[in-house]
Design a protein around this motif. Structure first.
Motif, PDB file in Angstrom:
ATOM      1  N   UNK A   1       5.286   6.005   3.978  1.00 31.90           N
ATOM      2  CA  UNK A   1       4.475   5.554   2.644  1.00 31.90           C
ATOM      3  C   UNK A   1       2.898   6.096   2.964  1.00 31.90           C
ATOM      4  N   UNK A   2       2.496   5.639   4.104  1.00 32.87           N
ATOM      5  CA  UNK A   2       1.319   6.349   4.695  1.00 32.87           C
ATOM      6  C   UNK A   2       1.111   7.929   4.209  1.00 32.87           C
ATOM      7  N   UNK A   3       2.269   8.616   4.803  1.00 35.28           N
ATOM      8  CA  UNK A   3       2.137  10.067   4.739  1.00 35.28           C
ATOM      9  C   UNK A   3       1.923  10.382   3.257  1.00 35.28           C
ATOM     10  N   UNK A   4       3.227   9.743   2.627  1.00 38.15           N
ATOM     11  CA  UNK A   4       3.489  10.108   1.133  1.00 38.15           C
ATOM     12  C   UNK A   4       2.067   9.981   0.132  1.00 38.15           C
ATOM     13  N   UNK A   5       1.282   8.928   0.593  1.00 40.55           N
ATOM     14  CA  UNK A   5      -0.026   8.820  -0.264  1.00 40.55           C
ATOM     15  C   UNK A   5      -1.079   9.324   0.496  1.00 40.55           C
ATOM     16  N   UNK A   6      -0.968   9.833   1.708  1.00 38.08           N
ATOM     17  CA  UNK A   6      -2.097  10.542   2.388  1.00 38.08           C
ATOM     18  C   UNK A   6      -3.171   9.572   2.797  1.00 38.08           C
ATOM     19  N   UNK A   7      -2.808   8.234   3.314  1.00 37.75           N
ATOM     20  CA  UNK A   7      -3.745   7.568   3.710  1.00 37.75           C
ATOM     21  C   UNK A   7      -3.543   7.273   5.233  1.00 37.75           C
ATOM     22  N   UNK A   8      -4.373   6.644   5.979  1.00 39.38           N
ATOM     23  CA  UNK A   8      -4.431   6.512   7.331  1.00 39.38           C
ATOM     24  C   UNK A   8      -3.811   4.946   7.830  1.00 39.38           C
ATOM     25  N   UNK A   9      -4.238   3.990   6.898  1.00 37.92           N
ATOM     26  CA  UNK A   9      -4.195   2.445   6.982  1.00 37.92           C
ATOM     27  C   UNK A   9      -3.465   1.835   5.946  1.00 37.92           C
ATOM     28  N   UNK A  10      -2.842   0.759   6.409  1.00 36.88           N
ATOM     29  CA  UNK A  10      -1.946  -0.164   5.632  1.00 36.88           C
ATOM     30  C   UNK A  10      -2.974  -0.620   4.410  1.00 36.88           C
ATOM     31  N   UNK A  11      -4.092  -0.963   4.752  1.00 38.86           N
ATOM     32  CA  UNK A  11      -5.166  -1.462   3.765  1.00 38.86           C
ATOM     33  C   UNK A  11      -5.526  -0.411   2.572  1.00 38.86           C
ATOM     34  N   UNK A  12      -5.381   0.676   3.061  1.00 39.90           N
ATOM     35  CA  UNK A  12      -5.828   1.925   2.091  1.00 39.90           C
ATOM     36  C   UNK A  12      -4.479   2.060   1.339  1.00 39.90           C
ATOM     37  N   UNK A  13      -3.256   1.972   1.922  1.00 43.28           N
ATOM     38  CA  UNK A  13      -2.126   2.002   1.323  1.00 43.28           C
ATOM     39  C   UNK A  13      -2.095   0.974  -0.050  1.00 43.28           C
ATOM     40  N   UNK A  14      -2.107  -0.343   0.642  1.00 37.70           N
ATOM     41  CA  UNK A  14      -2.135  -1.389  -0.552  1.00 37.70           C
ATOM     42  C   UNK A  14      -3.147  -1.066  -1.754  1.00 37.70           C
ATOM     43  N   UNK A  15      -4.420  -0.660  -1.411  1.00 40.57           N
ATOM     44  CA  UNK A  15      -5.286  -0.356  -2.139  1.00 40.57           C
ATOM     45  C   UNK A  15      -4.944   0.603  -3.306  1.00 40.57           C
ATOM     46  N   UNK A  16      -4.365   1.678  -2.683  1.00 36.41           N
ATOM     47  CA  UNK A  16      -4.005   2.665  -3.620  1.00 36.41           C
ATOM     48  C   UNK A  16      -2.760   2.271  -4.485  1.00 36.41           C
TER      49      UNK A  16
END
Length: 184
Positions: free
Chosen positions: A165-180
């Motif tokens: 999921x982090x790679x798919x959405x090009x984010x580095x942290x879980x918090x960024x993933x959740x925000x996205x």
């Protein structure tokens, strides 16, 4: 042939809600089923009850209002909250009758994204069923071990899905993933 528009609205196979200034004026039976509530419990209430957090409700309203004021329509896939508190994925489509005041008079259509991997055009709808499950539990604030227990998989498998999921959405942290994911 006479068409009973009220009956068509009430029995539509997709969830529909009519809003005025982000308050539910009317909704149909499928909307009630999707959000696990009675129509009479929703009419007159704000849509805020259906968002994971108040902050998400506010941010989404600002962002969606911008789209509605330009194009009169909006569509995305997002995580929402049922009245019993469960989070789930839904495809939302909206229309405003008043682009100059985008939330003044709106019509919304909700289609639950099935766990069988229903896909569409957006990046969020390209999630596999398991990615969607893991993402939903991450949004709920669960740890990898807690997610593993709920899904009956190993915590290492959870970590693999989180990394995907982090790679798919090009984010580095879980918090960024959740925000996205909550931005819709």
């Amino acid at each position: 042939m006479d068409v009973d528009y009220q009956e068509a609205f009430e029995n539509s196979p997709v969830g529909q809600a009519i809003g005025r200034n982000r308050v539910i004026l009317a909704c149909n039976h499928m909307f009630g089923r999707i959000f696990r509530g009675a129509i009479e419990d929703m009419v007159g209430q704000t849509f805020e009850r259906l968002y994971p957090t108040q902050s998400d409700f506010e941010k989404t309203g600002q962002r969606v209002g911008g789209f509605l004021s330009i194009d009169s329509t909006f569509s995305d896939d997002r995580v929402m909250r049922r009245l019993d508190g469960d989070l789930f994925w839904v495809r939302v489509r909206g229309f405003t009758y008043t682009p100059e005041d985008p939330h003044s008079r709106t019509l919304w259509v909700f289609t639950e994204l099935a766990k069988d991997g229903t896909s569409g055009q957006s990046l969020r709808s390209s999630l596999t069923a398991r990615e969607r499950d893991v993402a939903t539990l991450l949004i709920e604030g669960k740890t990898a071990k807690e997610i593993a227990k709920v899904l009956d998989i190993s915590h290492r498998t959870v970590d693999i899905y989180r990394t995907r999921l982090l790679r798919k959405y090009n984010v580095s942290r879980t918090a960024e993933l959740i925000e996205f994911l909550l931005q819709g």
